[in-house]
Design a protein around this motif. Sequence first.
Motif, short mmCIF file in Angstrom:
data_model
loop_
_atom_site.label_atom_id
_atom_site.label_comp_id
_atom_site.label_asym_id
_atom_site.label_seq_id
_atom_site.Cartn_x
_atom_site.Cartn_y
_atom_site.Cartn_z
N SER A 124 0.84 -1.21 0.00
CA SER A 124 0.00 0.00 0.00
C SER A 124 0.88 1.26 0.00
O SER A 124 0.56 2.25 -0.66
CB SER A 124 -0.89 0.03 1.24
OG SER A 124 -1.68 -1.12 1.29
N ARG A 125 1.98 1.20 0.74
CA ARG A 125 2.90 2.35 0.77
C ARG A 125 3.46 2.61 -0.63
O ARG A 125 3.55 3.74 -1.08
CB ARG A 125 4.08 2.07 1.73
CG ARG A 125 3.76 2.30 3.18
CD ARG A 125 5.04 2.58 3.97
NE ARG A 125 6.07 1.59 3.76
CZ ARG A 125 6.21 0.47 4.48
NH1 ARG A 125 5.35 0.21 5.44
NH2 ARG A 125 7.19 -0.38 4.23
N GLU A 126 3.82 1.52 -1.29
CA GLU A 126 4.39 1.67 -2.63
C GLU A 126 3.34 2.22 -3.61
O GLU A 126 3.65 3.05 -4.47
CB GLU A 126 4.93 0.33 -3.13
CG GLU A 126 5.90 0.52 -4.29
CD GLU A 126 6.33 -0.78 -4.93
OE1 GLU A 126 6.23 -1.84 -4.28
OE2 GLU A 126 6.75 -0.72 -6.10
N LEU A 127 2.12 1.77 -3.42
CA LEU A 127 1.03 2.26 -4.28
C LEU A 127 0.87 3.78 -4.12
O LEU A 127 0.77 4.53 -5.10
CB LEU A 127 -0.26 1.54 -3.91
CG LEU A 127 -1.43 1.66 -4.86
CD1 LEU A 127 -1.14 0.96 -6.18
CD2 LEU A 127 -2.69 1.06 -4.26
N ASP A 137 -1.59 7.19 -12.87
CA ASP A 137 -3.03 6.97 -12.70
C ASP A 137 -3.30 5.48 -12.49
O ASP A 137 -2.37 4.65 -12.53
CB ASP A 137 -3.82 7.53 -13.89
CG ASP A 137 -3.46 6.87 -15.20
OD1 ASP A 137 -2.77 5.83 -15.18
OD2 ASP A 137 -3.87 7.38 -16.25
N ALA A 138 -4.58 5.14 -12.27
CA ALA A 138 -4.93 3.75 -11.93
C ALA A 138 -4.51 2.77 -13.02
O ALA A 138 -4.06 1.66 -12.72
CB ALA A 138 -6.43 3.65 -11.68
N THR A 139 -4.61 3.19 -14.28
CA THR A 139 -4.26 2.29 -15.38
C THR A 139 -2.76 1.96 -15.35
O THR A 139 -2.36 0.80 -15.50
CB THR A 139 -4.62 2.94 -16.74
OG1 THR A 139 -5.93 3.49 -16.61
CG2 THR A 139 -4.59 1.96 -17.86
N ALA A 140 -1.94 3.00 -15.15
CA ALA A 140 -0.49 2.79 -15.09
C ALA A 140 -0.13 1.95 -13.86
O ALA A 140 0.72 1.06 -13.93
CB ALA A 140 0.23 4.13 -15.06
N LEU A 147 -2.28 -5.78 -11.46
CA LEU A 147 -3.65 -5.87 -10.93
C LEU A 147 -4.59 -5.27 -11.97
O LEU A 147 -4.14 -4.63 -12.92
CB LEU A 147 -3.77 -5.04 -9.65
CG LEU A 147 -2.99 -5.49 -8.41
CD1 LEU A 147 -3.00 -4.38 -7.37
CD2 LEU A 147 -3.63 -6.74 -7.82
N SER A 148 -5.88 -5.43 -11.72
CA SER A 148 -6.82 -4.71 -12.60
C SER A 148 -6.92 -3.27 -12.10
O SER A 148 -6.63 -2.98 -10.93
CB SER A 148 -8.20 -5.36 -12.53
OG SER A 148 -8.75 -5.17 -11.24
N ALA A 149 -7.31 -2.37 -13.00
CA ALA A 149 -7.45 -0.96 -12.60
C ALA A 149 -8.48 -0.83 -11.48
O ALA A 149 -8.31 -0.02 -10.55
CB ALA A 149 -7.85 -0.12 -13.81
#
Lengths: 176, 215
Positions: A124-127, A137-140, A147-149
């Motif tokens: 989560s920290r890396e996210l 963004d979520a896609t990248a 994972l899925s977006a």
Amino acid sequence: MNPPPPDCFDSLVREHQAGLRAYIRALGALDVWVDDLAQEVFLVAYRRHAHFEAGADFGRWLRGIARNLVLNERRKSARRSRLLQASIVDVLCTEEENQPTAPTPAEPVLHAMADCVAQLPARSRELLQRRYAESNDATALARTFQLSAAAVRQTLVRTRSAVRRCIEGKLGEAWQ
Amino acid sequence: MNTDRFEELLGRLLDDELSLAEGNELAAALRAEPARLRELRQHLSLWELWSQQQAPERSTDAFLAACRTRLRAEREGENFLTRLKERISRDSTKSKRPTHLAWAASIALVIAATAIVLWQFAAHPSTEIMIALQGEAVCPACVLHEGHEHVPALRVRKDGATRVYYLDPSPALASQQGYFCGGPTPVKIEGKIHRVGDRDRLAVSQIELPSTTKQ
């Protein structure tokens, strides 16, 4: 009246910029336009320094300029607005008019936030790191984390909520 | 609105992915539930502060540098107008002189200046020349969809051809990234062109974006 000397202008910008940018975002500015609007606020303040009453709250004066700027922007029917969609901005600006927020205490909030983020699982920290430090963004992020977006969005939602609750627990009323 | 739906819409708003219908749905929930509104405001402030701290291009120094640049642009703009007015009034006082002499002097000056520039360019073909370009501020990621690198770039369209110049990074430009991501937006840029790999790059000396020229 002469304009403030450059050193004075710099120190005022340094002192107020973080809270002002947070305030502008909470009024409904799009994230990519927050800095642009905040810079405009400082330019307007520089031009109108003669209107500032000595001894008054400079931060409050800046927030007033920011509010007018956002309301003017809201009234414009610009093709490319610097704000979130109108229905959301209207709610945020109305609330600010009815119940003006106290300035966000940037230093203690960031301190508490760093502690709260440090308690998160490594993934989560890396996210968060890749979302905010690298503006992905979520896609990248989905590609990076395989994972899925939708899963990325859900993890971000949960992580952000956990951090907010953690900060609220640490700061209590100081952050209301 | 239940918590899951609120959090879903909140996430979309924070990531700038909210559709118009979702925005209206969220706005209605915010009007009805003050606690949700408070939560949204907290999230907006919180993640804005976090972004400032995490993204180098949004640091205090970068922000201050951008403020100084815009202030300077504004001040020099005013000086420029003042100087221009002075020059016009000076020229009008000289208007009693024979005009053919002034014309001859001007033409000679232009020929001499052109000769110097051509001679210098011929002697040093690799010399970077300061040029002014008018085009559109674009971001290769957001506007051109050439990958995920959010950097400032200039797109120039002329005579049916399109050319993209990638701007050399600087804190001041980084803080203006919003213009480029929100593009294509009209822009005028002065700078020196150089080539890195297969890309034309531009070392910017002056940039005129809409908000630095308005007001």
